[in-house]
Design a protein around this motif. Structure first.
Motif, short mmCIF file in Angstrom:
data_model
loop_
_atom_site.label_atom_id
_atom_site.label_comp_id
_atom_site.label_asym_id
_atom_site.label_seq_id
_atom_site.Cartn_x
_atom_site.Cartn_y
_atom_site.Cartn_z
N PHE A 194 1.47 -11.05 -1.76
CA PHE A 194 1.70 -9.66 -1.39
C PHE A 194 3.18 -9.39 -1.11
N SER A 195 4.05 -10.19 -1.69
CA SER A 195 5.49 -10.03 -1.51
C SER A 195 6.01 -8.96 -2.48
N ASN A 196 7.34 -8.88 -2.60
CA ASN A 196 7.92 -7.89 -3.52
C ASN A 196 7.74 -8.26 -4.99
N LYS A 197 7.07 -9.39 -5.26
CA LYS A 197 6.73 -9.77 -6.64
C LYS A 197 5.32 -9.30 -7.00
N PHE A 198 4.73 -8.47 -6.14
CA PHE A 198 3.34 -8.03 -6.30
C PHE A 198 3.10 -7.40 -7.68
N ASP A 199 4.01 -6.53 -8.11
CA ASP A 199 3.80 -5.84 -9.39
C ASP A 199 3.80 -6.82 -10.55
N SER A 200 4.65 -7.85 -10.45
CA SER A 200 4.67 -8.88 -11.50
C SER A 200 3.35 -9.63 -11.55
N TYR A 201 2.82 -9.98 -10.37
CA TYR A 201 1.54 -10.68 -10.32
C TYR A 201 0.41 -9.79 -10.83
N VAL A 217 -5.08 -11.14 -6.67
CA VAL A 217 -5.74 -12.37 -6.21
C VAL A 217 -6.42 -13.06 -7.38
N ASP A 218 -7.18 -12.30 -8.17
CA ASP A 218 -7.89 -12.88 -9.31
C ASP A 218 -6.91 -13.49 -10.32
N ASN A 219 -5.84 -12.75 -10.62
CA ASN A 219 -4.87 -13.25 -11.60
C ASN A 219 -4.24 -14.57 -11.17
N MET A 220 -3.81 -14.62 -9.92
CA MET A 220 -3.05 -15.79 -9.49
C MET A 220 -3.96 -16.97 -9.17
N VAL A 221 -5.18 -16.72 -8.72
CA VAL A 221 -6.14 -17.82 -8.57
C VAL A 221 -6.40 -18.45 -9.92
N SER A 222 -6.56 -17.61 -10.94
CA SER A 222 -6.78 -18.12 -12.29
C SER A 222 -5.58 -18.88 -12.82
N ASN A 223 -4.38 -18.35 -12.59
CA ASN A 223 -3.18 -18.94 -13.19
C ASN A 223 -2.62 -20.14 -12.44
N TRP A 224 -2.90 -20.24 -11.14
CA TRP A 224 -2.29 -21.31 -10.34
C TRP A 224 -3.24 -22.45 -10.00
N THR A 225 -4.53 -22.23 -10.12
CA THR A 225 -5.48 -23.28 -9.78
C THR A 225 -5.30 -24.49 -10.70
N GLY A 226 -5.12 -25.66 -10.08
CA GLY A 226 -4.96 -26.88 -10.84
C GLY A 226 -3.55 -27.18 -11.31
N TRP A 256 0.84 -1.20 0.00
CA TRP A 256 0.00 0.00 0.00
C TRP A 256 0.87 1.25 0.00
N ASN A 257 1.95 1.23 0.78
CA ASN A 257 2.84 2.38 0.85
C ASN A 257 3.63 2.59 -0.44
N GLU A 258 3.65 1.58 -1.30
CA GLU A 258 4.26 1.72 -2.61
C GLU A 258 3.29 2.31 -3.63
N GLY A 259 2.05 2.54 -3.20
CA GLY A 259 1.07 3.19 -4.07
C GLY A 259 -0.03 2.31 -4.61
N TYR A 260 0.00 1.02 -4.28
CA TYR A 260 -1.05 0.11 -4.75
C TYR A 260 -2.32 0.30 -3.92
N LYS A 261 -3.47 0.08 -4.53
CA LYS A 261 -4.75 0.30 -3.87
C LYS A 261 -5.58 -0.99 -3.85
N LEU A 262 -6.79 -0.88 -3.30
CA LEU A 262 -7.64 -2.04 -3.08
C LEU A 262 -7.86 -2.85 -4.34
N GLU A 263 -8.18 -2.18 -5.44
CA GLU A 263 -8.45 -2.90 -6.69
C GLU A 263 -7.21 -3.65 -7.19
N ASP A 264 -6.02 -3.12 -6.90
CA ASP A 264 -4.80 -3.81 -7.31
C ASP A 264 -4.66 -5.13 -6.55
N PHE A 265 -4.96 -5.12 -5.25
CA PHE A 265 -4.89 -6.35 -4.47
C PHE A 265 -5.89 -7.38 -5.00
N LYS A 266 -7.09 -6.94 -5.32
CA LYS A 266 -8.09 -7.85 -5.84
C LYS A 266 -7.67 -8.41 -7.20
N THR A 267 -7.04 -7.57 -8.02
CA THR A 267 -6.59 -8.03 -9.33
C THR A 267 -5.50 -9.09 -9.18
#
Length: 253
Positions: A223-230, A196-205, A183-194
């Motif tokens: 929510f690690s330092n790879k957040f922007d990549s995800y 989650v959605d991206n990685m649930v889609s890509n990692w499930t199964g 959050w202190n890096e400038g990411y907001k609520l919708e970024d966190f949801k995105t």
């Protein structure tokens, strides 16, 4: 301390800044004018009174990440180094060494909290005054403590993650620290949801080294330092859905 202060158009002419109330913007200018040569203000509540601003305005500046609060009551102007360059012959280092030790510079030169800094609090006097807010436009839980849940929707982010993964991650300090860092890096609520959605889609199964990839759908990974990549990954499209799309268009797959 230098007597002149500058303001960058990159900050004060953004939509984010212009959408604030006139008194919040005025308070921001007053805080900048009162800051030391490292951007620290030791008496933000006094500056608030001088400028005619309200507690609401101070909380808005914190919530919108224009200033960073510390447990000691000190605040720092997040974009101080973008606004000001202090000549070495006039520069005086801040007296708030402890608070400065908790900061890093991001790629743009703005201050961010060092997520690896131990959370040892400096001893301080307890404010027993009645400077409190009832209901305000930012929500009753906002205050100047700088703790994650005060201005960052940690509970909502974790609830969304639990809903999407069927897990039960709790709103504990370790998880909140990760969310606060992003959050202190400038990411907001919708970024966190995105994310989650991206990685649930890509990692499930999927399997990673014989381990179900779903095991990594947790705060310390997402929510690690790879957040922007995800955040910038493209969600996987199921093969059967792709085939159906081509069938609907009458095209060969």
């Amino acid at each position: 301390m230098a007597q002149r202060r500058m303001f960058s158009k990159k900050i004060v002419e953004t939509d984010f800044f212009m959408e604030m109330s006139p008194t919040a913007k005025l308070l921001y200018f007053y805080l900048n004018m009162s800051a030391d040569d490292d951007g620290f203000v030791g008496n933000p509540k006094t500056i608030k009174l001088i400028s005619g601003a309200t507690d609401d305005d101070l909380k808005i500046l914190i919530a919108k990440q224009f200033i960073i609060p510390f447990d000691s009551g000190v605040v720092v102007i997040k974009d101080w180094k973008i606004h000001n360059y202090i000549r070495k012959d006039t520069y005086n280092s801040t007296v708030y060494k402890f608070e400065k030790s908790q900061l890093l510079d991001d790629d743009n030169g703005a201050y961010v909290l060092n997520e690896n800094e131990p959370s040892t609090e400096r001893p301080r006097e307890v404010d027993t005054g009645k400077d409190r807010l009832g209901k305000d436009r930012l929500g009753k839980d906002n205050n100047m403590s700088g703790k994650p849940d005060d201005v960052i929707p940690c509970s909502e982010i974790l609830s969304y993650l639990n809903k999407k993964t069927g897990r039960s991650f709790r709103n504990v300090e370790a998880n909140k620290k990760l969310i606060k860092a992003r959050w202190n890096e400038g990411y907001k609520l919708e970024d966190f949801k995105t994310v989650v959605d991206n990685m649930v889609s890509n990692w499930t199964g999927k399997m990673f080294n014989g381990v179900p990839a779903e095991n990594y759908l947790q705060p310390k990974t997402l929510f690690s330092n790879k957040f922007d990549s995800y955040l910038n990954q493209v969600p996987r499209i199921e093969q059967k859905e792709t085939n159906q799309a081509y069938d609907d268009l009458g095209l060969p797959f």
